[in-house]
Design an enzyme around this catalytic site. Structure first.
Site: not given
Length: 314
Positions: A250, A214, A151
């Site tokens: 996300k 995300k 991430d």
């Protein structure tokens, strides 16, 4: 190069209608009226999409191990049994930790015979303000230690000053450093200023090879909100319609209740369709959410609420 120029032209033309976004976000929150028997199934679906996360200064091998064990058995077995789900392999989607804890998590999961992936934040999380060389090195080290998902955080400075080409180039380098690992790009939407910027950052991150986009690091003052999510998932949809390439979504930060997780699933279903309702294209970044979902499942099975201390905590 011509592809890149075409892409950047597309980015420069983007405008987002704020009122329409806010109206749609309100609608979504009103839609979520799942019937009782479906609700338990939806909650289990939410569990399988969770990236169970610990990103604290006091992380130790011990609490990472506990998190890993919780991820492999997120819902009490007696509860799964009464729903006839005990042999369906219900686990969370991944375990998410800092780079320095990746080796601990990999070791714990291996010992438990689990093939659950370890995700690691990287690239100077959460601010992304370290030098590019350091950020790239951090990605490589996390992958070397066994992280299957990375991430990354985008460099907000580039987004805020409209340097989309430079942001694209950076994210491409992160993509390369990830190698075989999946890359999720964190936009830190609370720091991007406008919905138009959020949409542009979403596009650029996808063009540069992100597998997921995300919302937040969870460390900003504003994290995952429904209006921002609408903007991001519409960017995902537009990108898919133009390129045929499916990118995951996300939301992360501040998602704490079972009820909210159902709104997120509803949003995905209505905006992107059923295919985006699996861990392959949807993740929920959360640490305390699982306890509330398990509590709601307990209520569904027994008809009464459990005290929090009766639930094995994540």
């Amino acid at each position: 190069d011509s592809v890149r120029n075409r892409h950047l032209q597309w980015v420069s033309k983007v405008r987002v209608n704020t009122q329409a976004v806010l109206k749609r976000a309100q609608q979504i929150q009103g839609h979520n009226k799942n019937k009782k028997q479906w609700q338990a199934a939806w909650l289990l679906r939410a569990v399988t999409c969770i990236d169970l996360t610990t990103l604290a200064g006091d992380d130790t091998p011990g609490n990472v191990h506990r998190l890993c064990m919780k991820a492999t058995q997120p819902v009490r077995n007696d509860l799964l049994k009464s729903m006839d789900m005990q042999d369906k392999g219900v686990t969370t989607a991944a375990v998410c930790v800092y780079p320095s804890r990746v080796a601990d998590a990999v070791k714990s999961l291996k010992a438990a015979n689990s093939s659950l992936p370890v995700a690691s934040v990287a690239t100077g999380f959460p601010a992304g303000q370290t030098s590019l060389k350091t950020r790239l090195e951090e990605v490589r080290m996390a992958v070397e230690d066994g992280a299957m998902e990375i991430d990354i955080v985008i460099n907000r400075t580039l987004a805020l000053t409209g340097q989309w080409e430079a942001m694209y180039d950076e994210v491409c380098q992160f993509r390369e450093a990830c190698g075989e690992a999946h890359m999720k790009s964190i936009l830190a939407i609370g720091e991007l200023g406008t919905y138009t910027n959020v949409y542009k950052a979403s596009l650029v991150a996808m063009m540069a090879g992100s597998d997921f986009i995300k919302t937040s690091t969870g460390k900003e003052s504003v994290n995952a909100t429904y209006p921002v999510a609408i903007v991001m998932v519409r960017a995902i949809r537009d990108y898919f319609l133009k390129t045929g390439h499916k990118v995951g979504f996300k939301p992360a930060g501040g998602i704490r209740t079972a009820k909210e997780s159902l709104v997120w699933l509803t949003l995905m279903k209505e905006e992107l369709g059923d295919e985006w309702l699996s861990p392959h294209l949807f993740r929920l970044g959360a640490s305390s959410l699982l306890a509330d979902i398990e509590r709601q499942i307990y209520h569904y099975v027994t008809g009464r609420y459990a005290a929090y201390h009766q639930m094995p905590m994540a």
